[in-house]
Scaffold this active site. Structure first.
Site, mmCIF file in Angstrom:
data_model
loop_
_atom_site.group_PDB
_atom_site.id
_atom_site.type_symbol
_atom_site.label_atom_id
_atom_site.label_comp_id
_atom_site.label_asym_id
_atom_site.label_seq_id
_atom_site.Cartn_x
_atom_site.Cartn_y
_atom_site.Cartn_z
ATOM 1 N N ARG A 183 53.030 21.736 20.478
ATOM 2 C CA ARG A 183 52.641 22.907 19.688
ATOM 3 C C ARG A 183 53.774 23.923 19.760
ATOM 4 O O ARG A 183 54.282 24.214 20.857
ATOM 5 C CB ARG A 183 51.357 23.525 20.241
ATOM 6 C CG ARG A 183 50.805 24.608 19.342
ATOM 7 C CD ARG A 183 49.565 25.271 19.919
ATOM 8 N NE ARG A 183 49.903 26.416 20.717
ATOM 9 C CZ ARG A 183 49.097 27.457 20.924
ATOM 10 N NH1 ARG A 183 47.877 27.450 20.398
ATOM 11 N NH2 ARG A 183 49.466 28.458 21.674
ATOM 12 N N TYR A 215 50.586 36.822 20.811
ATOM 13 C CA TYR A 215 49.671 35.966 21.571
ATOM 14 C C TYR A 215 50.090 34.498 21.479
ATOM 15 O O TYR A 215 50.464 34.014 20.418
ATOM 16 C CB TYR A 215 48.243 36.113 21.028
ATOM 17 C CG TYR A 215 47.248 35.284 21.781
ATOM 18 C CD1 TYR A 215 46.809 35.677 23.036
ATOM 19 C CD2 TYR A 215 46.757 34.093 21.263
ATOM 20 C CE1 TYR A 215 45.905 34.905 23.757
ATOM 21 C CE2 TYR A 215 45.857 33.320 21.971
ATOM 22 C CZ TYR A 215 45.434 33.732 23.218
ATOM 23 O OH TYR A 215 44.554 32.958 23.917
ATOM 24 N N ASP A 273 49.699 27.008 15.536
ATOM 25 C CA ASP A 273 48.418 27.717 15.561
ATOM 26 C C ASP A 273 48.610 29.094 14.929
ATOM 27 O O ASP A 273 49.418 29.895 15.414
ATOM 28 C CB ASP A 273 47.960 27.857 17.018
ATOM 29 C CG ASP A 273 46.523 28.326 17.155
ATOM 30 O OD1 ASP A 273 45.969 28.817 16.171
ATOM 31 O OD2 ASP A 273 45.977 28.189 18.269
ATOM 32 N N HIS A 292 46.024 31.228 14.541
ATOM 33 C CA HIS A 292 45.042 32.127 15.181
ATOM 34 C C HIS A 292 44.206 32.964 14.232
ATOM 35 O O HIS A 292 43.947 34.140 14.493
ATOM 36 C CB HIS A 292 45.748 33.057 16.177
ATOM 37 C CG HIS A 292 45.964 32.396 17.489
ATOM 38 N ND1 HIS A 292 44.938 32.105 18.339
ATOM 39 C CD2 HIS A 292 47.088 31.949 18.074
ATOM 40 C CE1 HIS A 292 45.410 31.498 19.396
ATOM 41 N NE2 HIS A 292 46.721 31.371 19.261
ATOM 42 N N GLU A 347 46.847 24.970 12.541
ATOM 43 C CA GLU A 347 45.533 25.275 13.137
ATOM 44 C C GLU A 347 45.070 26.686 12.790
ATOM 45 O O GLU A 347 45.874 27.622 12.762
ATOM 46 C CB GLU A 347 45.673 25.140 14.659
ATOM 47 C CG GLU A 347 44.429 25.532 15.418
ATOM 48 C CD GLU A 347 44.648 25.544 16.927
ATOM 49 O OE1 GLU A 347 45.675 25.011 17.401
ATOM 50 O OE2 GLU A 347 43.794 26.101 17.627
ATOM 51 N N GLU A 394 38.003 25.870 17.179
ATOM 52 C CA GLU A 394 37.856 26.185 18.612
ATOM 53 C C GLU A 394 36.818 27.277 18.846
ATOM 54 O O GLU A 394 36.261 27.363 19.935
ATOM 55 C CB GLU A 394 39.211 26.545 19.241
ATOM 56 C CG GLU A 394 39.793 27.845 18.763
ATOM 57 C CD GLU A 394 41.160 28.148 19.381
ATOM 58 O OE1 GLU A 394 41.995 27.236 19.484
ATOM 59 O OE2 GLU A 394 41.376 29.313 19.764
ATOM 60 N N ARG A 406 38.476 20.994 16.000
ATOM 61 C CA ARG A 406 39.117 21.611 17.166
ATOM 62 C C ARG A 406 38.138 22.038 18.249
ATOM 63 O O ARG A 406 38.518 22.763 19.193
ATOM 64 C CB ARG A 406 39.911 22.838 16.695
ATOM 65 C CG ARG A 406 41.202 22.500 16.049
ATOM 66 C CD ARG A 406 42.224 22.061 17.079
ATOM 67 N NE ARG A 406 42.661 23.169 17.924
ATOM 68 C CZ ARG A 406 42.867 23.076 19.223
ATOM 69 N NH1 ARG A 406 42.646 21.956 19.883
ATOM 70 N NH2 ARG A 406 43.275 24.119 19.908
ATOM 71 N N GLU A 436 44.521 18.519 23.073
ATOM 72 C CA GLU A 436 45.314 19.654 23.584
ATOM 73 C C GLU A 436 45.290 19.620 25.116
ATOM 74 O O GLU A 436 44.248 19.386 25.733
ATOM 75 C CB GLU A 436 44.699 20.967 23.093
ATOM 76 C CG GLU A 436 45.454 22.194 23.575
ATOM 77 C CD GLU A 436 44.812 23.504 23.088
ATOM 78 O OE1 GLU A 436 43.631 23.476 22.691
ATOM 79 O OE2 GLU A 436 45.494 24.529 23.132
ATOM 80 N N TRP A 465 43.632 38.179 16.440
ATOM 81 C CA TRP A 465 44.828 37.915 17.249
ATOM 82 C C TRP A 465 45.168 36.447 17.220
ATOM 83 O O TRP A 465 46.082 36.012 17.814
ATOM 84 C CB TRP A 465 44.669 38.408 18.701
ATOM 85 C CG TRP A 465 43.419 38.008 19.374
ATOM 86 C CD1 TRP A 465 42.295 38.768 19.559
ATOM 87 C CD2 TRP A 465 43.145 36.763 20.012
ATOM 88 N NE1 TRP A 465 41.344 38.067 20.243
ATOM 89 C CE2 TRP A 465 41.844 36.821 20.534
ATOM 90 C CE3 TRP A 465 43.877 35.569 20.178
ATOM 91 C CZ2 TRP A 465 41.252 35.756 21.217
ATOM 92 C CZ3 TRP A 465 43.291 34.508 20.850
ATOM 93 C CH2 TRP A 465 41.981 34.609 21.352
HETATM 94 O O1 KDG Z 1 40.186 31.637 25.082
HETATM 95 C C1 KDG Z 1 40.939 31.582 23.922
HETATM 96 C C2 KDG Z 1 41.995 30.504 24.060
HETATM 97 O O2 KDG Z 1 41.420 29.360 24.527
HETATM 98 C C3 KDG Z 1 42.627 30.212 22.745
HETATM 99 O O3 KDG Z 1 43.135 31.348 22.165
HETATM 100 C C4 KDG Z 1 43.720 29.208 22.898
HETATM 101 O O4 KDG Z 1 44.106 29.170 20.551
HETATM 102 C C5 KDG Z 1 44.099 28.587 21.617
HETATM 103 C C6 KDG Z 1 44.444 27.181 21.637
HETATM 104 O O5 KDG Z 1 44.683 26.634 20.567
HETATM 105 O O6 KDG Z 1 44.452 26.611 22.722
HETATM 106 MG MG MG Z 2 43.999 27.706 18.902
#
Ligand code: KDG
Ligand code: MG
Length: 408
Positions: A147, A159, A216, A218, A242, A268, A289, A345, A408
């Site tokens: 990643r 982040y 990612d 986010h 992602e 996620e 995810r 992951e 974020w």
């Molecule tokens: O708790 C939040 C994290 O697990 C997350 O932000 C991590 O985006 C993430 C990822 O793809 O692992």
């Molecule tokens: Mg993620």
């Protein structure tokens, strides 16, 4: 055999974890993960105050019945706290069933479909040079899929990017910002969209066309911005993009999907099959995810993946360090058993965490394996766990340059 005790263990070896520990009348122990990053005590209370008293005296073998009893019985369905609590019970019951049968859980799920689960690691850098070094380091550690996250010129902390790599900070969220309040970061989508394609250009020219690369976003983009990003990344042949748009709006991905062939992954923050219904039936995504911890456990995620299989959607289970080793083990048993596995992951846990949770799983030549121990294959050292008290920890908050709160 009945469930004799249900204990909730909150421990913080480097970061917080919530573990359910069930013991049967015959002394068999089962473990389940209910860790909800930044909201850990809500899941612990749900389990301790509302679920544990209902479990004592029940048949530990009745996994499906217990799942339905907790899900339908609560009336207030879904949501991350409820589903993490149900997941912990479900994992602990599969752990017990495996131990009683003398078989690893993947055998109970139909047996092995592959040698191991291809894992992707998290490389990041504030600059392209630092990112390239981080990718080399991950390849040296054995990762075969990466990643890629990078800093954005003009922005400070972003982040998911390790910002103090010179001092050994590898991951941004290990531990998740242990401050009394969330750390605030600044975001600028236009700057990000201008920068990212060049990052992938540099990475592909250094590492060649074959290395699977993931990214990612986010949940930070509008459908149109996500379509633009997906198109601009097409020359770099991503394994997936992602969380390009916010998770709540399944329809947003129709726009993205119609504009780009970059593969899409999301989920996620989802906690049930219903969150995926449109995405899967309309084939708007390529990868699921969810983590086993946040989506109702092995029983629920197995059903989700069987539903996804009909539409050629594959797994890419969430596996950051805020999923405990118990949750990670649960994912690995599914990974090697289901037919429509995609990738896993993997952010290795810290040595401190691994002193508390003794893991039977392994990572060799880019592949994770759940191991052959009966059950899930993870033991919790209660004495070691007791040495680490819960410490409040929050995920960050993002603001646009004018101060508006953003994803974020
Ligand atoms: O708790 C939040 C994290 O697990 C997350 O932000 C991590 O985006 C993430 C990822 O793809 O692992
Ligand atoms: Mg993620």
């Amino acid at each position: 055999m009945t469930i004799e005790s249900a204990e909730v263990v909150v421990t913080s070896p480097g970061r917080n974890f919530v573990t359910l520990r069930l013991t049967t009348s015959e002394g068999v122990v089962g473990l389940g993960d209910a860790t909800l990053n930044g909201r850990e005590l809500a899941a612990a209370s749900y389990l301790r105050d509302h679920v544990a008293p209902l479990l004592v005296g029940r048949d530990p073998h009745a996994i499906e019945d217990t799942w339905q009893y907790l899900y339908r019985g609560a009336y207030w369905r879904r949501g991350p706290v409820t589903m993490a609590a149900i997941a912990a019970v479900d994992m602990a019951l599969w752990d017990i069933k495996g131990k009683v049968a003398g078989l690893p859980v993947y055998q109970l799920l139909g047996g092995r479909s592959r040698r191991g689960a291809l894992a992707y690691g998290h490389a990041s850098g504030t600059t392209v040079e630092a990112l390239v070094t981080s990718i080399h380091n991950h390849l040296d550690e054995g990762f075969r899929a990466i990643r890629v996250q990078s800093g954005v010129p003009g922005l400070g902390k972003v982040y998911g990017v390790g910002h103090d790599q010179a001092r050994g900070q590898k991951y941004d969220y290990e531990p998740a910002g242990r401050t009394a309040a969330p750390v605030e970061e600044t975001w600028d989508t236009a700057a990000y969209l201008r920068h990212v394609p060049g990052v992938f250009e540099a990475v592909r020219s250094e590492f060649g066309p074959e290395l699977p690369l993931l990214h990612d976003a986010h949940h930070r983009l509008t459908p149109n911005q996500a379509a633009q990003l997906g198109r601009s990344l097409e020359p770099y042949d991503l394994f997936w993009l992602e969380d390009c748009t916010p998770g709540e709006n399944q329809e947003a991905l129709r726009r993205v999907r119609s504009q780009t062939t970059t593969p899409l992954a999301i989920g996620e923050v989802f906690n049930s099959v219903h969150d995926y219904q449109t995405l899967i039936t309309e084939q708007l995504i390529d990868f699921v995810r969810s983590s086993v911890t946040h989506a109702g456990g092995i029983t629920a995620v197995r059903k989700l993946m069987d539903f996804a299989a009909i539409y050629q959607v594959r797994s890419g289970f969430h596996g950051p360090t805020d999923v405990s080793p118990v949750g990670m083990a649960a994912a690995l048993h599914l990974d090697v058993a289901i037919h429509n596995f995609g990738i896993q992951e993997y952010m290795p846990h810290s040595a401190q965490t691994l002193d508390v949770f003794r893991c039977g799983y392994s990572f060799v030549d880019g592949l994770l394996d759940p191991g052959e121990a009966p059950g899930l294959g993870v033991e919790l050292d209660l004495e070691a766990a007791a040495a680490f008290e819960y410490t409040p920890a929050y995920l960050p908050v993002n603001r646009l340059r004018d101060g508006t709160i953003h994803d974020w």
